[in-house]
Write an enzyme that holds these catalytic residues in place. Sequence first.
Site, PDB file in Angstrom:
ATOM      1  CE1 TYR A  56      17.190  39.299  91.813  1.00 28.20           C
ATOM      2  CE2 TYR A  56      18.605  37.445  92.325  1.00 28.20           C
ATOM      3  CZ  TYR A  56      17.407  38.115  92.476  1.00 28.20           C
ATOM      4  OH  TYR A  56      16.461  37.594  93.296  1.00 28.20           O
TER       5      TYR A  56
ATOM      6  CE  LYS B 243      22.321  31.556  91.609  1.00 29.10           C
ATOM      7  NZ  LYS B 243      22.674  30.416  92.466  1.00 29.10           N
TER       8      LYS B 243
HETATM    9  P1  NAD Z   1      19.848  30.223 101.871  1.00 30.85           P
HETATM   10  O1  NAD Z   1      20.434  31.454 102.467  1.00 30.85           O
HETATM   11  O2  NAD Z   1      18.941  29.412 102.711  1.00 30.85           O
HETATM   12  O3  NAD Z   1      20.984  29.264 101.293  1.00 30.85           O
HETATM   13  C1  NAD Z   1      22.213  29.747 100.805  1.00 30.85           C
HETATM   14  C2  NAD Z   1      23.276  28.834 101.395  1.00 30.85           C
HETATM   15  O4  NAD Z   1      24.563  29.113 100.840  1.00 30.85           O
HETATM   16  C3  NAD Z   1      23.403  29.010 102.922  1.00 30.85           C
HETATM   17  O5  NAD Z   1      23.221  27.777 103.540  1.00 30.85           O
HETATM   18  C4  NAD Z   1      24.838  29.499 103.091  1.00 30.85           C
HETATM   19  O6  NAD Z   1      25.422  29.063 104.285  1.00 30.85           O
HETATM   20  C5  NAD Z   1      25.487  28.851 101.879  1.00 30.85           C
HETATM   21  N1  NAD Z   1      26.795  29.406 101.557  1.00 30.85           N
HETATM   22  C6  NAD Z   1      27.100  30.676 101.157  1.00 30.85           C
HETATM   23  N2  NAD Z   1      28.441  30.812 101.027  1.00 30.85           N
HETATM   24  C7  NAD Z   1      28.988  29.587 101.345  1.00 30.85           C
HETATM   25  C8  NAD Z   1      30.316  29.100 101.416  1.00 30.85           C
HETATM   26  N3  NAD Z   1      31.386  29.876 101.146  1.00 30.85           N
HETATM   27  N4  NAD Z   1      30.521  27.801 101.781  1.00 30.85           N
HETATM   28  C9  NAD Z   1      29.458  26.993 102.071  1.00 30.85           C
HETATM   29  N5  NAD Z   1      28.173  27.418 102.021  1.00 30.85           N
HETATM   30  C10 NAD Z   1      27.943  28.704 101.676  1.00 30.85           C
HETATM   31  O7  NAD Z   1      19.081  30.741 100.558  1.00 30.85           O
HETATM   32  P2  NAD Z   1      18.422  29.946  99.342  1.00 30.85           P
HETATM   33  O8  NAD Z   1      17.540  30.925  98.685  1.00 30.85           O
HETATM   34  O9  NAD Z   1      17.883  28.642  99.792  1.00 30.85           O
HETATM   35  O10 NAD Z   1      19.670  29.744  98.369  1.00 30.85           O
HETATM   36  C11 NAD Z   1      20.036  28.482  97.860  1.00 30.85           C
HETATM   37  C12 NAD Z   1      20.322  28.577  96.372  1.00 30.85           C
HETATM   38  O11 NAD Z   1      19.110  28.875  95.683  1.00 30.85           O
HETATM   39  C13 NAD Z   1      21.310  29.674  95.982  1.00 30.85           C
HETATM   40  O12 NAD Z   1      22.150  29.182  94.951  1.00 30.85           O
HETATM   41  C14 NAD Z   1      20.398  30.756  95.430  1.00 30.85           C
HETATM   42  O13 NAD Z   1      21.052  31.619  94.521  1.00 30.85           O
HETATM   43  C15 NAD Z   1      19.367  29.875  94.762  1.00 30.85           C
HETATM   44  N6  NAD Z   1      18.109  30.542  94.381  1.00 30.85           N
HETATM   45  C16 NAD Z   1      17.347  31.142  95.325  1.00 30.85           C
HETATM   46  C17 NAD Z   1      16.165  31.786  94.960  1.00 30.85           C
HETATM   47  C18 NAD Z   1      15.312  32.479  95.980  1.00 30.85           C
HETATM   48  O14 NAD Z   1      14.480  33.324  95.602  1.00 30.85           O
HETATM   49  N7  NAD Z   1      15.449  32.171  97.241  1.00 30.85           N
HETATM   50  C19 NAD Z   1      15.769  31.792  93.617  1.00 30.85           C
HETATM   51  C20 NAD Z   1      16.562  31.156  92.677  1.00 30.85           C
HETATM   52  C21 NAD Z   1      17.740  30.531  93.066  1.00 30.85           C
END
Ligand code: NAD
Length: 265
Positions: A157, A164
Amino acid sequence: MFQVDLSGKKGLVMGVANQRSLAWAIAKPLAQAGARLAFSYQGERLKPTLEKLTEELDRPVLLEADVTNDAALDQLFGQVADELGGLDYLVHSIAYAPAATFERPFLHTTRDDWKTAMDVSAYSLVAVAQRAAPLMTPGGSMVTLTYLAAERVVPHYNMMGVAKAALEATVRYLAYDLGPQGVRVNAISAGAVRTIAARSISGFADMYSHAGEQSMLRRNITAEEVGAMGFALLTEQLGGGVTGETLYVDAGFHAIGMFLPREEA
Ligand code: NAD
């Protein structure tokens, strides 16, 4: 059963890329409870997916905005004000770090990669909160998504973990500033869920299996569980007393101090 009617409430959901996105998992119960939603997406290529996903919703508003672009954010929140006339809920579900940061040791993080990850994944919450807050009245609420790598080393990570950590501190400072206005700000620290963003992290499949085997509940979490907690934190009836908090939806994984071999566990 607690019945929450969100008729007349309005939300902006940032970060839906497809049906697996955690942002979509939070949007669904909000919409089901009657809230009217706007969605912002990064880049026109995502628009057809958003149009299809939201076709059953009540007059969804779809707007493009890259969170690294202040002018685009000004335009986004101007459009949200025009279309919705105010805002009760903000979902910030956005993160990005260059692929190389997940692959090489953290020691070798470059200045540019640091800035990019911090800008998209942490500063963006400040940028959107300062534009969303003037549209909110008491009872308004913001939720962002974080991960355990903010507090503990999770291999691969790297820079995203540092971003984060900044995001979680950002939540506390924003919650402090917006508290007098009656607006709450919280983070959900989600366990691993298979999404586009997660799958771009090298080694994610192994980490996903490990979390499922070793968590207290001996399983992975679901996007729907994240969505339900997002719903609870956003709505005044359920989460009204909670602000400045990072809340775990990770089947208890974060609270384990030692992992024994599976058969002894
Ligand atoms: P995802 O890929 O569906 O969503 C990530 C989003 O960020 C996408 O819609 C992307 O277009 C957007 N994004 C990235 N750069 C951008 C920018 N410059 N301007 C506007 N939008 C932008 O994946 P996800 O897993 O749903 O991620 C959503 C959040 O959840 C993130 O913050 C991620 O770190 C967090 N998260 C995910 C997990 C997991 O295991 N999936 C676990 C903990 C936290």
